[in-house]
Design an enzyme around this catalytic site. Structure first.
Site, PDB file in Angstrom:
ATOM      1  N   CYS A   2      -8.235  -6.704  -7.793  1.00 28.70           N
ATOM      2  CA  CYS A   2      -8.293  -8.239  -7.292  1.00 28.70           C
ATOM      3  C   CYS A   2      -7.759  -9.114  -8.497  1.00 28.70           C
ATOM      4  CB  CYS A   2      -9.896  -8.126  -7.866  1.00 28.70           C
ATOM      5  SG  CYS A   2     -11.128  -6.891  -6.740  1.00 28.70           S
ATOM      6  N   ARG A  27      -1.680  -8.142  -3.737  1.00 22.91           N
ATOM      7  CA  ARG A  27      -2.654  -6.967  -4.807  1.00 22.91           C
ATOM      8  C   ARG A  27      -3.474  -6.437  -3.716  1.00 22.91           C
ATOM      9  NH1 ARG A  27      -1.788  -7.849 -10.861  1.00 22.91           N
ATOM     10  NH2 ARG A  27      -4.485  -7.058 -10.790  1.00 22.91           N
ATOM     11  N   TRP A  76     -11.184  -6.835  -3.702  1.00 23.55           N
ATOM     12  CA  TRP A  76     -10.292  -5.247  -3.036  1.00 23.55           C
ATOM     13  C   TRP A  76     -12.325  -4.742  -2.965  1.00 23.55           C
ATOM     14  CZ3 TRP A  76      -6.575  -3.542  -0.364  1.00 23.55           C
ATOM     15  CH2 TRP A  76      -6.571  -2.017   0.055  1.00 23.55           C
ATOM     16  N   ASN A 112     -12.718  -7.908 -12.073  1.00 20.47           N
ATOM     17  CA  ASN A 112     -11.516  -7.378 -12.289  1.00 20.47           C
ATOM     18  C   ASN A 112     -12.094  -6.223 -12.388  1.00 20.47           C
ATOM     19  OD1 ASN A 112      -9.536  -5.814 -10.580  1.00 20.47           O
ATOM     20  ND2 ASN A 112      -8.340  -6.878 -11.919  1.00 20.47           N
ATOM     21  N   GLY A 113     -11.847  -5.038 -12.065  1.00 22.64           N
ATOM     22  CA  GLY A 113     -12.915  -3.676 -12.818  1.00 22.64           C
ATOM     23  C   GLY A 113     -13.857  -2.958 -12.356  1.00 22.64           C
ATOM     24  N   GLU A 495      10.743   9.404  -3.230  1.00 21.59           N
ATOM     25  CA  GLU A 495      10.684   8.496  -3.193  1.00 21.59           C
ATOM     26  C   GLU A 495      10.574   7.146  -1.470  1.00 21.59           C
ATOM     27  OE1 GLU A 495      10.286   4.536  -3.951  1.00 21.59           O
ATOM     28  OE2 GLU A 495       9.120   6.363  -4.827  1.00 21.59           O
ATOM     29  N   LYS A 499       7.908   5.716   0.443  1.00 23.49           N
ATOM     30  CA  LYS A 499       8.239   4.334   1.158  1.00 23.49           C
ATOM     31  C   LYS A 499       8.212   3.932   2.795  1.00 23.49           C
ATOM     32  CE  LYS A 499       9.605   1.536  -2.162  1.00 23.49           C
ATOM     33  NZ  LYS A 499       8.292   2.687  -2.296  1.00 23.49           N
ATOM     34  N   GLU A 502       3.924   4.280   3.429  1.00 21.22           N
ATOM     35  CA  GLU A 502       3.407   3.292   2.765  1.00 21.22           C
ATOM     36  C   GLU A 502       3.184   2.508   3.251  1.00 21.22           C
ATOM     37  OE1 GLU A 502       3.629   2.567  -1.390  1.00 21.22           O
ATOM     38  OE2 GLU A 502       6.134   2.446  -1.409  1.00 21.22           O
ATOM     39  N   HIS A 518       8.764  28.948   3.182  1.00 21.07           N
ATOM     40  CA  HIS A 518       8.094  28.819   2.868  1.00 21.07           C
ATOM     41  C   HIS A 518       6.693  27.992   4.470  1.00 21.07           C
ATOM     42  CE1 HIS A 518       9.012  31.072  -0.106  1.00 21.07           C
ATOM     43  NE2 HIS A 518      10.413  30.376  -0.390  1.00 21.07           N
ATOM     44  N   LYS A 617      -0.824  -3.605  -5.173  1.00 20.91           N
ATOM     45  CA  LYS A 617       0.282  -3.768  -5.751  1.00 20.91           C
ATOM     46  C   LYS A 617       0.351  -2.851  -7.007  1.00 20.91           C
ATOM     47  CE  LYS A 617       4.739  -4.678  -6.959  1.00 20.91           C
ATOM     48  NZ  LYS A 617       5.690  -3.957  -6.481  1.00 20.91           N
TER      49      LYS A 617
END
Length: 622
Positions: A2, A27, A76, A112-113, A495, A499, A502, A518, A617
């Site tokens: 947040c 964020r 959020w 926030n938390g 990575e 990318k 997301e 496999h 973020k």
């Protein structure tokens, strides 16, 4: 996750709050709100769901909410749906839809938390006559402060400290009290918060970009500490209510670095800034032609004692760790393990007395990584932070810290912070190998020269970005993509896959190429995109063989290899070449086309590149 902002000073607060929230949009959030406290105790609260623009429109850019002291928040959703009722700020009284005047409300706060024992506290408050209007844990914290404030007839700091002792979890809590106009109060445990001071004005934020245009002099409030914020000054207190001194830090970032600078998206701007990020990071540890890691507490004596390395990280930083494992072990012959921080903290990890635990995080506030670091310290391990933010939690708590020099990174999908972290672990690997006698002085010098060439080679790859755009345009409608590689190429494949998924929402997976047989190869069908990273010469032929098997099942093949290996990749549908470099360091070049691919596919699909859905973020709560 947040975004928090606060302001008290000589200007209209609402305009500053809205500007700060705008700089924290990266964020992630689903609602926004602000509260302004007038000198006469008049309190106005406005909330809106959806984009910040809805709050801006609702307040007519803040002009309908006058006052010189206020707090703001982008939420959020964790506890409760994204509604105005659940949006911050929260009140010690009752919230009423459509009402803005809360002048009868004694305490207002943003947070926030996560308050872990909120249900227990909710029941306690109800027993004492409080009615709770939301599903959030934040309302519980605000009302708990109000309860102590009134029951014991104490000041704001004492009431906040009682709340801090009673709650379990993480929080950056910012409050205003009707009886204390012009003042803001704050408390912190684990969640990030900074307080910036200038002449006659004070700013609060959860991240630097929110206040960078107003001041560079900031305080990083410590864990389990509260603060009284006045115009132009701030006072800090411990849990006993005793005032304690903190030193201010100077932010060196250029304010323009947190702006788009003519680019359509922050992500593209940050992709193109990678030559400087890599160059500045490497030069920060290069002194008189030698790699010098003493700033991170790694003297030659310390490095000679290290008998194992454990890397803890999350997301892209974990991919840096996986890459580092291949490079470190090959160059230094030291055993290296890479742990997801969220798993490390819940396992009984075995660490030797001479282990080095490296915590990697762009923000330096990643909740799981920070907790893993603390566990490692309790176990007696030497700890090293590799972070991008000066004064962040990991930077303060690790035994030593090496700062990447990427500058502010705003896009949710990391790019320049990732490559800056890579070059730092490359430098660490080379120095460790030289100190421990695993490479000669000549090899050491050659490695340094190779690292020096990376920024220019990064530029050469980025100049060819239009070629990646053509692939992205042709395959923007794909539903599945697979990234494969062996050795360090597998780490970079991880990575690249992240990318793509997301920011373009394409189902994408990364596999060590030898694992295709496999089970994974059963998923290959017509026009599945398979991308192979082919920079490790000894493993290239085997990965190529795996890719050809995919082609036989209808897949479209794209390979990333060195320029001189293009002929060997003739069986592929498309080849992306990168300049030759020591294969230990090839990941920093190979990842660039994969970053661009994710970006251009997202653009082709008309998506919000900088703010992908459901993502934030910095993950500052578990």
């Amino acid at each position: 996750m947040c975004g928090i902002v606060g302001y008290t000073g000589t200007r209209q607060a609402a305009e500053i709050l809205l500007g700060g929230l705008g700089r924290l949009e990266y964020r992630g959030y689903d609602s926004a709100g602000l509260a302004v406290l007038g000198e006469d105790g008049t309190t106005r609260v406005v909330k809106a769901t959806g984009k910040l623009q809805n709050l801006i429109d609702k307040t007519k850019a803040g002009t309908t909410v006058p006052g010189l002291c206020g707090i703001g928040h982008t939420r959020w959703a964790t506890h409760g749906e994204p509604t105005e009722q659940n949006a911050h700020p929260h009140l010690s009284g009752a919230f009423q839809q459509g009402v803005e005047d809360y002048s009868d409300c004694d305490v207002i706060g943003v947070h926030n938390g996560i308050i872990e024992n909120h249900e227990e506290l909710r029941a306690k408050l109800r027993r004492h006559g409080y009615e709770l209007y939301s599903q959030t844990d934040t309302e519980v914290a605000v009302k708990l402060v109000d309860y102590y404030y009134k029951k014991y007839k104490i000041g704001p700091i004492d009431a906040i400290n009682r709340m801090m002792v009673r709650v379990r979890g993480s929080y950056a809590l910012v409050l205003m009290f009707r009886d204390h106009p012009g003042e803001i109060y704050a408390a912190r445990k684990d969640s990030p918060m900074i307080i910036g001071v200038s002449e006659g004005e004070t700013f609060i934020a959860s991240d630097v970009p929110a206040i960078l245009n107003h001041t560079r002099r900031v305080y990083y409030i410590e864990n389990l500490m509260s603060a009284r914020v006045l115009p132009g000054e701030v006072h800090f207190f411990d849990l006993n209510g005793d005032e304690v001194g903190l030193s201010a830090k100077e932010i060196t970032w250029d304010a323009k670095a947190a702006e788009k600078g003519g680019y359509e998206h922050f992500m593209m701007k940050e992709i193109m800034e990678q030559p400087d990020a890599v160059r500045n990071t490497f030069l920060s540890v290069l002194k008189d032609g030698e790699i010098d890691l003493t700033a991170g507490g790694l003297t030659e004596e310390v490095m000679k004692e290290i008998d194992s390395v454990c890397i803890v990280a999350c997301g892209s930083a974990w991919h840096v760790g996986v890459t580092a494992q291949y490079v470190l072990e090959d160059l230094t012959r030291i055993p290296v393990r890479v742990e997801l921080a969220s798993e490390f903290r819940y396992r009984r990890i075995l660490l030797s007395d001479h282990a080095l635990v490296i915590a990697i995080s762009q923000s330096g506030e990643t909740a799981d990584t920070l907790e893993a670091l603390r566990i490692a310290k309790k176990m007696g391990a030497r700890t090293l932070g590799i972070v991008n933010v000066v004064g962040s939690g990991i930077a303060r708590e690790a035994d030593g810290v090496l700062y990447t020099k990427a500058g502010p990174e705003i896009a949710v999908a990391t790019t320049k912070a990732f490559t800056a972290q890579l070059v730092m672990v490359y430098a660490l690997s080379v120095k460790l190998a030289e100190v421990r006698g695993q490479i000669s002085r000549l090899q050491y010098a050659d490695a340094i020269e190779a690292l020096k060439t990376l920024p220019d080679k990064v530029e050469k790859v980025l100049v060819r970005k239009e070629r990646i755009q053509r692939i992205a345009s042709a395959y923007s409608n794909m539903t599945d993509a697979f990234f494969i590689g062996r050795g360090a190429d597998y780490a970079i494949s991880l990575e690249g896959s992240l990318k793509l998924k997301e920011i373009s929402y394409v189902h994408s997976e990364a596999y060590a190429a030898g694992e295709l047989k496999h089970g994974t190869i059963s998923l290959i069908e017509d026009r599945t995109l398979v991308i192979g990273v082919l920079t490790q010469k000894a493993l290239q032929e085997k990965t190529m063989s795996n890719m050809v098997e995919c082609k036989a099942r209808g897949a479209y093949l794209v390979g990333i290899c060195f320029e001189e290996d293009e002929k060997e990749a003739a069986n592929l549908d498309y080849v992306i070449t990168i300049p030759r470099v020591d294969p230990h360091f090839a990941g920093i070049l190979a990842v660039l086309p994969l970053q661009l691919l994710g970006y251009y596919v997202s653009i082709s699909k008309g998506l919000d590149v900088d703010k992908p859905r459901n993502l934030a973020k910095s993950v500052t709560v578990e």
